[in-house]
Design a protein around this motif. Structure first.
Motif, PDB file in Angstrom:
ATOM      1  N   HIS A  26       0.907  -1.169  -0.174  1.00 51.71           N
ATOM      2  CA  HIS A  26      -0.139   0.023  -0.049  1.00 51.71           C
ATOM      3  C   HIS A  26       0.889   1.323   0.005  1.00 51.71           C
ATOM      4  O   HIS A  26       0.728   2.236   0.750  1.00 51.71           O
ATOM      5  N   ILE A  27       1.752   1.318  -0.876  1.00 46.96           N
ATOM      6  CA  ILE A  27       2.534   2.476  -1.000  1.00 46.96           C
ATOM      7  C   ILE A  27       1.749   3.756  -1.641  1.00 46.96           C
ATOM      8  O   ILE A  27       0.671   3.434  -2.139  1.00 46.96           O
ATOM      9  N   THR A  28       2.530   4.872  -1.346  1.00 47.16           N
ATOM     10  CA  THR A  28       1.834   6.123  -1.797  1.00 47.16           C
ATOM     11  C   THR A  28       2.396   6.505  -3.077  1.00 47.16           C
ATOM     12  O   THR A  28       3.475   6.240  -3.349  1.00 47.16           O
ATOM     13  N   PRO A  29       1.774   7.539  -3.668  1.00 46.20           N
ATOM     14  CA  PRO A  29       2.444   7.853  -4.905  1.00 46.20           C
ATOM     15  C   PRO A  29       3.936   8.482  -4.856  1.00 46.20           C
ATOM     16  O   PRO A  29       4.604   8.431  -5.822  1.00 46.20           O
ATOM     17  N   SER A  30       4.248   9.095  -3.696  1.00 50.68           N
ATOM     18  CA  SER A  30       5.542   9.611  -3.443  1.00 50.68           C
ATOM     19  C   SER A  30       6.499   8.476  -3.108  1.00 50.68           C
ATOM     20  O   SER A  30       7.708   9.115  -2.941  1.00 50.68           O
ATOM     21  N   THR A  31       6.159   7.381  -2.813  1.00 55.02           N
ATOM     22  CA  THR A  31       7.120   6.234  -2.293  1.00 55.02           C
ATOM     23  C   THR A  31       8.086   6.227  -3.281  1.00 55.02           C
ATOM     24  O   THR A  31       7.840   6.060  -4.591  1.00 55.02           O
ATOM     25  N   MET A  32       9.457   6.040  -2.935  1.00 57.55           N
ATOM     26  CA  MET A  32      10.644   5.999  -3.872  1.00 57.55           C
ATOM     27  C   MET A  32      10.734   4.544  -4.286  1.00 57.55           C
ATOM     28  O   MET A  32      10.723   3.680  -3.169  1.00 57.55           O
ATOM     29  N   VAL A  33      10.830   4.277  -5.572  1.00 55.73           N
ATOM     30  CA  VAL A  33      11.161   2.629  -5.844  1.00 55.73           C
ATOM     31  C   VAL A  33      12.085   2.721  -7.141  1.00 55.73           C
ATOM     32  O   VAL A  33      12.439   3.700  -7.673  1.00 55.73           O
ATOM     33  N   TRP A  34      12.635   1.548  -7.211  1.00 52.11           N
ATOM     34  CA  TRP A  34      13.664   1.109  -8.266  1.00 52.11           C
ATOM     35  C   TRP A  34      13.695  -0.163  -8.542  1.00 52.11           C
ATOM     36  O   TRP A  34      13.240  -0.912  -7.744  1.00 52.11           O
ATOM     37  N   ARG A  35      14.069  -0.397  -9.876  1.00 52.35           N
ATOM     38  CA  ARG A  35      14.378  -1.720 -10.274  1.00 52.35           C
ATOM     39  C   ARG A  35      15.498  -1.890 -11.367  1.00 52.35           C
ATOM     40  O   ARG A  35      15.694  -0.629 -11.768  1.00 52.35           O
ATOM     41  N   GLN A  40      17.718   5.659 -11.639  1.00 46.57           N
ATOM     42  CA  GLN A  40      17.634   6.398 -10.452  1.00 46.57           C
ATOM     43  C   GLN A  40      16.373   6.104  -9.566  1.00 46.57           C
ATOM     44  O   GLN A  40      15.549   5.500 -10.248  1.00 46.57           O
ATOM     45  N   TRP A  41      16.355   6.307  -8.437  1.00 43.71           N
ATOM     46  CA  TRP A  41      14.998   6.079  -7.787  1.00 43.71           C
ATOM     47  C   TRP A  41      14.083   7.090  -8.077  1.00 43.71           C
ATOM     48  O   TRP A  41      14.570   8.110  -8.349  1.00 43.71           O
ATOM     49  N   LEU A  42      12.693   6.740  -8.241  1.00 42.83           N
ATOM     50  CA  LEU A  42      11.794   7.589  -8.686  1.00 42.83           C
ATOM     51  C   LEU A  42      10.520   7.529  -7.947  1.00 42.83           C
ATOM     52  O   LEU A  42      10.378   6.405  -7.390  1.00 42.83           O
ATOM     53  N   PRO A  43       9.691   8.490  -7.755  1.00 41.93           N
ATOM     54  CA  PRO A  43       8.277   8.377  -6.943  1.00 41.93           C
ATOM     55  C   PRO A  43       7.705   7.254  -7.792  1.00 41.93           C
ATOM     56  O   PRO A  43       7.572   7.163  -8.927  1.00 41.93           O
ATOM     57  N   ALA A  44       6.795   6.425  -7.004  1.00 46.72           N
ATOM     58  CA  ALA A  44       6.112   5.436  -7.768  1.00 46.72           C
ATOM     59  C   ALA A  44       5.007   5.811  -8.866  1.00 46.72           C
ATOM     60  O   ALA A  44       4.974   5.259  -9.633  1.00 46.72           O
ATOM     61  N   MET A  45       4.438   7.190  -8.522  1.00 51.29           N
ATOM     62  CA  MET A  45       3.604   7.534  -9.383  1.00 51.29           C
ATOM     63  C   MET A  45       4.254   7.771 -10.744  1.00 51.29           C
ATOM     64  O   MET A  45       3.458   7.913 -12.057  1.00 51.29           O
ATOM     65  N   GLN A  46       5.608   7.986 -10.902  1.00 53.15           N
ATOM     66  CA  GLN A  46       6.332   8.393 -12.148  1.00 53.15           C
ATOM     67  C   GLN A  46       6.610   7.069 -12.979  1.00 53.15           C
ATOM     68  O   GLN A  46       7.355   7.187 -13.728  1.00 53.15           O
ATOM     69  N   VAL A  47       6.442   5.959 -12.373  1.00 58.99           N
ATOM     70  CA  VAL A  47       6.984   4.784 -13.035  1.00 58.99           C
ATOM     71  C   VAL A  47       5.607   4.011 -13.571  1.00 58.99           C
ATOM     72  O   VAL A  47       4.519   3.698 -12.819  1.00 58.99           O
ATOM     73  N   PRO A  48       5.526   3.843 -14.947  1.00 57.57           N
ATOM     74  CA  PRO A  48       4.393   3.702 -15.501  1.00 57.57           C
ATOM     75  C   PRO A  48       3.863   2.402 -15.046  1.00 57.57           C
ATOM     76  O   PRO A  48       2.756   1.991 -14.916  1.00 57.57           O
ATOM     77  N   GLU A  49       4.728   1.309 -14.864  1.00 61.77           N
ATOM     78  CA  GLU A  49       4.286  -0.116 -14.332  1.00 61.77           C
ATOM     79  C   GLU A  49       3.499  -0.046 -13.093  1.00 61.77           C
ATOM     80  O   GLU A  49       2.701  -0.799 -12.722  1.00 61.77           O
ATOM     81  N   LEU A  50       3.877   0.980 -12.046  1.00 62.33           N
ATOM     82  CA  LEU A  50       3.122   1.051 -10.724  1.00 62.33           C
ATOM     83  C   LEU A  50       2.146   2.154 -10.480  1.00 62.33           C
ATOM     84  O   LEU A  50       1.414   2.236  -9.668  1.00 62.33           O
ATOM     85  N   SER A  51       1.926   3.212 -11.715  1.00 64.47           N
ATOM     86  CA  SER A  51       1.086   4.223 -11.662  1.00 64.47           C
ATOM     87  C   SER A  51      -0.133   3.776 -11.577  1.00 64.47           C
ATOM     88  O   SER A  51      -1.313   4.497 -10.874  1.00 64.47           O
ATOM     89  N   SER A  52      -0.660   2.455 -12.244  1.00 62.90           N
ATOM     90  CA  SER A  52      -2.053   1.933 -12.023  1.00 62.90           C
ATOM     91  C   SER A  52      -2.480   1.455 -10.709  1.00 62.90           C
ATOM     92  O   SER A  52      -3.519   1.462 -10.433  1.00 62.90           O
ATOM     93  N   LEU A  53      -1.596   1.710  -9.826  1.00 55.80           N
ATOM     94  CA  LEU A  53      -1.871   1.422  -8.239  1.00 55.80           C
ATOM     95  C   LEU A  53      -2.589   2.685  -7.737  1.00 55.80           C
ATOM     96  O   LEU A  53      -3.129   2.679  -6.646  1.00 55.80           O
TER      97      LEU A  53
END
Length: 168
Positions: A26-35, A40-53
């Motif tokens: 249950h991450i937030t849109p501003s949670t930093m993610v990387w794969r 670089q690390w990005l807020p989850a909302m900026q990652v297309p694969e995770l924005s659907s959350l």
């Protein structure tokens, strides 16, 4: 093969996680993610694969803003360098405040204290004492750079960066 994600939660790195495990956090849109594959690390909302959350995905086109003339002929409008959702999820740290602090009080690390990077602020003070006047000039240049970059670039470089001492 499914990509594995790493997530920053309360300044702790969690991972590797698959998509379902990230969703269950249950991450937030501003949670930093990387794969792997991301620079670089990005807020989850900026990652297309995770924005659907956080939204219904990118398959829907919002209506035009009130008062605008719709001449788009039904075409998708794209925003380059700054996605339309960004303004709702920025860090809350203002680049103008940080830039002015760097220009006026950069040798004391005021911009880093403002950003919550206390170690970097202390390093600035030490470098100011031992650099014979060169360090304050570098901080002046950093302040000018902060003022001319976009808020999104500022957030990525100075707020969301995993570097403990981001300079330029």
């Amino acid at each position: 093969m499914q990509p594995y994600w790493y997530v920053l939660v309360n300044d702790s790195q969690i991972g590797p996680l698959n998509f379902e495990e990230v969703r269950d956090l249950h991450i937030t849109p501003s949670t930093m993610v990387w794969r792997e594959g991301m620079s670089q690390w990005l807020p989850a909302m900026q990652v297309p694969e995770l924005s659907s959350l956080f939204t219904g995905g990118f398959n829907t086109t919002p209506p035009p803003p009130p008062g605008s003339n719709d001449n788009s002929c039904g075409q998708q409008q794209y925003y380059y360098n700054q996605p339309p959702y960004y303004n709702n999820y920025h860090s809350g740290k203002d680049k103008i405040v940080a830039g002015i602090l760097a220009i006026l009080l950069g040798s004391f690390g005021a911009q880093y204290f403002y950003l919550g990077r206390f170690g970097a602020g202390i390093i600035c003070i030490i470098l100011s004492l031992i650099s014979c006047g060169i360090w304050p000039l570098l901080m002046l240049a950093q302040g000018i750079m902060m003022l001319i970059m976009t808020q999104q670039e500022f957030d990525t470089k100075y707020v969301y960066s995993t570097s403990s001492f981001p300079i330029f």
